[in-house]
Design an enzyme around this catalytic site. Structure first.
Site, PDB file in Angstrom:
ATOM      1  N   LEU A  13      40.873 -61.062  16.961  1.00 36.99           N
ATOM      2  CA  LEU A  13      39.560 -60.908  16.329  1.00 36.99           C
ATOM      3  C   LEU A  13      39.160 -62.131  15.509  1.00 36.99           C
ATOM      4  CD1 LEU A  13      39.931 -57.203  15.126  1.00 36.99           C
ATOM      5  CD2 LEU A  13      39.109 -58.054  17.333  1.00 36.99           C
ATOM      6  N   HIS A  63      33.680 -60.647  15.865  1.00 34.69           N
ATOM      7  CA  HIS A  63      34.076 -59.236  15.887  1.00 34.69           C
ATOM      8  C   HIS A  63      33.827 -58.576  14.526  1.00 34.69           C
ATOM      9  CE1 HIS A  63      36.830 -61.066  19.012  1.00 34.69           C
ATOM     10  NE2 HIS A  63      36.246 -60.111  19.702  1.00 34.69           N
ATOM     11  N   GLY A 117      28.763 -58.129  21.130  1.00 34.77           N
ATOM     12  CA  GLY A 117      28.280 -59.449  20.740  1.00 34.77           C
ATOM     13  C   GLY A 117      27.440 -60.067  21.855  1.00 34.77           C
TER      14      GLY A 117
END
Lengths: 291, 291
Positions: free
Chosen positions: A35, A39, A149
């Protein structure tokens, strides 16, 4: 924060949450781990919008091609769990491969048109694999909203289409690209870059910036081909760059655009992919043409 | 009994039911209408097993081939609603085609292996269409259990596989074939049969009965090919019969069986399809070999 490895345990926990707090909304952030701040921004958005936040960490073999980086995809579960906790995640779901795929999957989900260009063209089967894992996770978690995303803009478009076509009862929330200070789009794969590759990779975001400026300054119609050539020329200044594609398409339908003019309603996306050494990077920018 | 035509209205009604009665279970019977006693038995099973019963009536264009009977598929909504009411159905969902498919569907769901023989071989794309509509209905209704008739045994197998592969949170309940007094498996398509076709069509169920007897009497191993030939010979006595297939496969995997012996664990299915005039009929019987 609970860390759960098994599907049935996760279902039981979520059932308990729903039973105790009827109307509680569940936000879901599916990831492949390693991450970064991109994130984190998804977790923050989920936290803002929902009562309960589930993060999944699963490197999905089904979405990697035979010559891709499944085996060397970066992993760091301890650090991931720290970041998840910092962002106020309620449950982290980290299943094993055998938990998600106990038997060979005979069900294939393929999306026509929307997967045929951009990354879909160079990564055959990639989005089929994404569609299967995302559907599985949605069925297990039954979230009210899922957060993705926009760096993987085609993934967002594919999942929107999937959810729409199959009447899945959840909202897909696309979240803005998060960039490093110098403009590089955040990606778990950035860790692969050698220092000189990392420096030259900045050409991707700067090429998109240039293109945006050119569009904003344009008095009249711009030809997509000219704009794409400008972007290619800019990136090609970097000797380590190997361009895979530069495309201009509508968003979220991903249909080709040949002329950019104010009369186009809705959004377009300029999307690109390039290799620096062994590392494949993607970037994009979404632009609203009509004013 | 409520009759609902729109997805959003149905979702709202079911949300209300769930909110008022937490833990209420929803049973779902998807059909293409023109209901008969086979469908009634599904509604009865749903009623027995669940607190709330939803029936859908939708002739799904996506599961018909270009030369199949979509346009002339029998419809009688008034009679269907009567039968549904008699069986204590809570909600009937009768969407229009445009309600289910407002835009062309770009998502294709295909199941390998399990759709490659039996009806799948002669009806290319049929089970893809079934998979899409069933997935859509499951996503809209979110039932705890869904009830399917075993006359379409391959459909049951395909849906079990789909639900399993994609972790859909519901139970698939296969229900026994319901037959007319004389043995003909009930089907909405039986209405197409001319009297003489109707009479000769009895050869399907009687061939299956014969095969069952043969298996029960067999001291040792039986060759599947011999059994299939026996069935074919029996049906071929009827001059109007045109056999499409006679197959013996495992259930529910639908993998070929060449030798029937007691040591085979699990069930096998003898499945067949034949035309009488323009009408295509299917029938089958599931047999537990091991004792």
């Amino acid at each position: 924060m609970q860390v759960i490895h098994h599907i049935e345990e996760l279902r039981a926990v979520l059932k308990g949450v729903r039973a105790k707090q009827p109307g509680f909304t569940i936000g879901f952030v599916p990831t492949m781990g390693f991450l970064h701040q991109g994130h984190a921004s998804l977790l923050q958005q989920a936290r803002k919008q929902c009562d309960f936040v589930v993060l999944s960490i699963f490197v999905n073999p089904l979405q990697f091609g035979p010559n891709e980086d499944f085996d060397r995809y970066p992993r760091n579960e301890a650090r991931d769990l720290e970041l998840a906790e910092e962002e106020g995640t309620d449950v982290v779901f980290c299943p094993s491969t055998v938990e998600m795929y106990p038997k060979p999957v005979r069900t294939k989900i393929s999306l026509s048109i929307i997967t045929e260009q951009l990354c879909g063209a160079s990564r055959p089967g990639h989005f089929d694999g994404v569609a299967v894992i995302v559907t599985k996770l949605f069925q297990i978690i039954q979230p009210d909203a899922a957060f993705f995303g926009l760096k993987d803009v085609q993934q967002v478009a594919v999942i929107k289409q999937l959810v729409d076509d199959l009447n899945m009862p959840l909202q897909i929330v696309p979240c803005p690209i998060v960039r490093e200070q110098d403009g590089l789009a955040m990606s778990s794969r950035n860790v692969y870059l050698q220092p000189e590759e990392r420096r030259q990779a900045l050409a991707l975001s700067s090429a998109l910036k240039l293109a945006e400026q050119r569009i904003n300054e344009a008095a009249d119609v711009l030809l997509a081909d000219e704009l794409k050539q400008m972007i290619r020329t800019h990136i090609a200044q970097m000797p380590l760059a190997e361009i895979e594609y530069v495309e201009i398409v509508t968003y979220p339908e991903l249909e080709p655009v040949s002329r950019l003019q104010r009369s186009i309603s809705g959004e377009i996306v300029i999307a690109l992919a390039a290799r620096f050494g062994k590392t494949r990077l993607i970037d994009n920018t979404i632009i609203l043409l009509s004013k």
